[in-house]
Design an enzyme around this catalytic site. Structure first.
Site: not given
Ligand code: 13P
Length: 247
Positions: A5-7, A90, A160, A166, A204, A225-226
């Site tokens: 998920n690149w946001k 989300h 999540e 994050g 995370s 995410g990250g």
């Molecule tokens: P992180 O992996 O950066 O914690 O983000 C998780 C997320 O929100 C994926 O949708």
């Protein structure tokens, strides 16, 4: 399934480099189990770059409807450009854009009308967690989002915890496993066809902790995410997942 998920990250050049590395290094046998949700503006680019691969492309959000809704993207539009799935609810949509379960239910209906696979994201805040309300919150997030909807067999839930996104802090893998079992039960009891969903964990995930998560029986993959922004880091996690599911 593992989803990147690149946001609100990515640009034409960095996406190009990411996809090049991904194509050269992703184990072929796992590729249909991988999803990417780029920004909506870059979905076309990523689809073109990964055209001949079975990787699934998703959108990070859809609106509940189309038409006179300036700035929106409908499920039909996402399906039309070739998206396979959509994230719904989300925690960043819930917090920053005040999206409520009632709206998320409309989005799930809209996704189904457009033949998009919905991935419902749920999770409790730190405060709710500390107050021991996790299961109650998750139950109501699920029930309010899917009540009276005939969910299909490919319905996916992503758990999540808001406090794990994050932050570098995660629940213990064993605790997530118990929560995922609970989520599967809640969905199954809401489903007229007794469907049991896949449940992904997100929050995370990184190269060091992913093995712990993916060895749990009820953790069916990850929403990342990250650590998904760097193709090399993402593929390290994909390789761990691939090794564990093909063992
Ligand atoms: P992180 O992996 O950066 O914690 O983000 C998780 C997320 O929100 C994926 O949708």
């Amino acid at each position: 399934m593992i989803i990147a998920n690149w946001k609100a990250n990515g640009d034409i050049l960095s996406n190009l480099k990411w996809c090049k590395f991904f194509i050269e290094n992703c184990p072929k046998e796992i590729i249909s189990n991988i999803g990417i949700t780029p920004s909506s503006l870059h979905i076309g680019q990523i689809k073109d770059l990964l055209e001949s691969f079975e990787v699934k492309i998703g959108i990070q959000d859809i609106d509940s409807d189309g038409g006179p809704r300036t700035g929106s993207i409908s499920g039909e539009m996402a399906a039309d450009i070739g998206c396979d799935f959509t994230l719904i609810g989300h925690s960043e949509r819930r917090t920053l854009f005040k999206e409520r379960n009632e709206l998320l239910k409309q989005k799930i209906e809209s996704a189904y009308q457009a033949n998009l696979q919905p991935i419902l994201c749920i999770g409790e805040t730190l405060e709710e967690n500390k107050q021991g309300k996790t299961m109650d919150i998750l139950k109501s997030q699920i029930e309010e989002a899917i009540s009276n909807i005939t969910i299909k067999e490919d319905f996916i839930v992503a758990y999540e915890p808001v406090w794990a996104i994050g932050t570098g802090i995660t629940p213990k893998a064993k605790d997530i496993n118990v929560i995922h079992e609970f989520i599967k039960d809640v969905v199954q009891s809401q489903s007229s066809d007794n469907e049991v969903p896949l449940v992904l964990y997100g929050g995370s995930i990184n190269e060091s902790n992913s093995e712990d998560f993916f060895t749990q029986i009820n953790i069916d993959g990850g929403l990342i995410g990250g650590a998904s922004l760097d193709a090399e880091e993402f593929l390290k996690i994909v390789n761990i997942y691939s090794r564990l599911i093909t063992q």
